[in-house]
Design an enzyme around this catalytic site. Structure first.
Site: not given
Length: 361
Positions: A171, A254, A257, A271
């Site tokens: 992340d 992101h 993701h 995540h």
């Protein structure tokens, strides 16, 4: 556009700092609602109880049911109201913490965030990520303020499974590259303004810390110990990445993701594991120098982050499904449009396949 940097009112990091939870929390309220899932309650419940008993504070411990969905948020708001709670304390992983932030927001109460893992940059942010009850990304919930306090007990975090710390590195890996892209495009950050130089410096320091201490921290946590490298990575995963992404901006990584949540094959991933691959896809979209891509690939390999679709659990390349991922990642309003050039679903699809092949090699 005004420059804005946003951060928690207080950040506390130290060994066995959970023992002082009540002493810190009582500043914000004397009747807390403590939210934690079943596993975390078994892990730290007695320590939490001792802490509040030592301060002669009543509290309510409520089980989090596993998904940061609107249904779960609404349920916990009702618990909060029925117990007359005046501060919310979230203990656990990212979804528990986001739920606590959302509950506190709607109930108009202060919130204390206590991560038991360093698997994402969620703890410090004025943001909650809302999912459907089945785990698909639904929406971002921007909050009017950051948490009142974030408390990191490094002893607990160092004893957590190493995969969680590595996911946090995944992340955090996106922070610098998304900040760089957002700065070039000139779009507003998650904090609602232009990035400050300090926020950009934190984003860069986050990346540098990962490269210098990431592998060393992984080795230490595999032994269940907390070294200086572990301390540095906990801060990078949580504070540097949290302030860096929020006050410098999100971009393609992101959004990729969020698109990958459409793939059932990837539902078992954390995540940060999906964000790490999203970072590689972003670098391909940018046509970043090969040396930079190779540095990121080498880092991912060293700590065990996935660099290709097969490593994420995809057994066969289904081009229709990848088109669906690409379309989801590039819908109107997604952070991928903070890139300093126009991005289409076809661009994303191509970048996913190219990043996959680079990761295989």
């Amino acid at each position: 556009m005004d420059k804005i940097i946003s951060s928690p009112s207080k950040y506390v990091q130290g060994e066995n700092s959970l023992d002082s939870l009540a002493a810190y929390a009582k500043i914000y309220g004397n009747n807390p609602l403590v939210i934690a899932d079943e596993f975390v309650t078994k892990l730290v419940g007695k320590s939490v109880s001792r802490s509040f008993e030592a301060e002669a504070l009543q509290f309510t411990m409520e089980l989090f049911k596993g998904e940061c969905s609107q249904n779960e948020i609404d349920r916990l708001i009702k618990v909060c109201e029925s117990k007359l709670s005046n501060v919310v304390v979230g203990i656990g992983g990212g979804k528990t913490l986001d739920t606590a932030k959302a509950v506190a927001h709607y109930a108009k109460l202060p919130v204390v965030i206590v991560p038991t893992i360093a698997s994402s940059d969620a703890p410090c942010s004025a943001l909650a990520v809302i999912y459907t009850p089945t785990g698909e990304f639904e929406a971002y919930l921007p909050l009017p303020k950051n948490p009142d306090m974030v408390l990191m007990d490094t002893a607990i975090i160092a004893r957590a499974p190493v995969r969680l710390l590595v996911a946090g590195m995944g992340d955090a890996l996106a922070t610098y590259f998304e900040a760089r892209a957002n700065s070039t495009s000139g779009n507003a950050t998650m904090a609602g303004g232009a990035p400050t130089r300090s926020a950009q410096a934190l984003a860069k320091l986050c990346y540098e810390t990962l490269l210098s201490d990431g592998f060393k921290a992984k080795v230490a946590v595999e032994q269940g110990v907390c070294t200086k490298a572990v301390e540095n990575i906990i801060e990078a995963n949580t504070y540097l990445s949290g302030i860096g992404f929020e006050s410098s901006g999100l971009a393609a990584a992101h959004a990729i993701h969020n698109g990958l949540t459409k793939l059932e094959d990837c539902h078992h991933l954390y995540h940060g594991e999906k964000v790490a691959f999203g970072t590689l896809v972003q670098l391909v979209l940018e046509n970043a120098p090969l040396d930079e891509i190779n540095t990121v690939l080498a880092f991912c390999d060293s700590v065990g982050l996935p660099t290709n679709l097969f490593a994420m659990g995809v057994e066969q390349i289904d081009h229709d499904k990848l088109h669906e991922v690409a379309q989801s990642a590039s819908v109107e309003g997604e952070t991928i449009h903070n890139m300093p050039f126009s991005v289409s679903a076809d661009n994303v699809y191509a970048a996913i396949l190219a990043a996959h092949q680079l990761g295989l090699r």
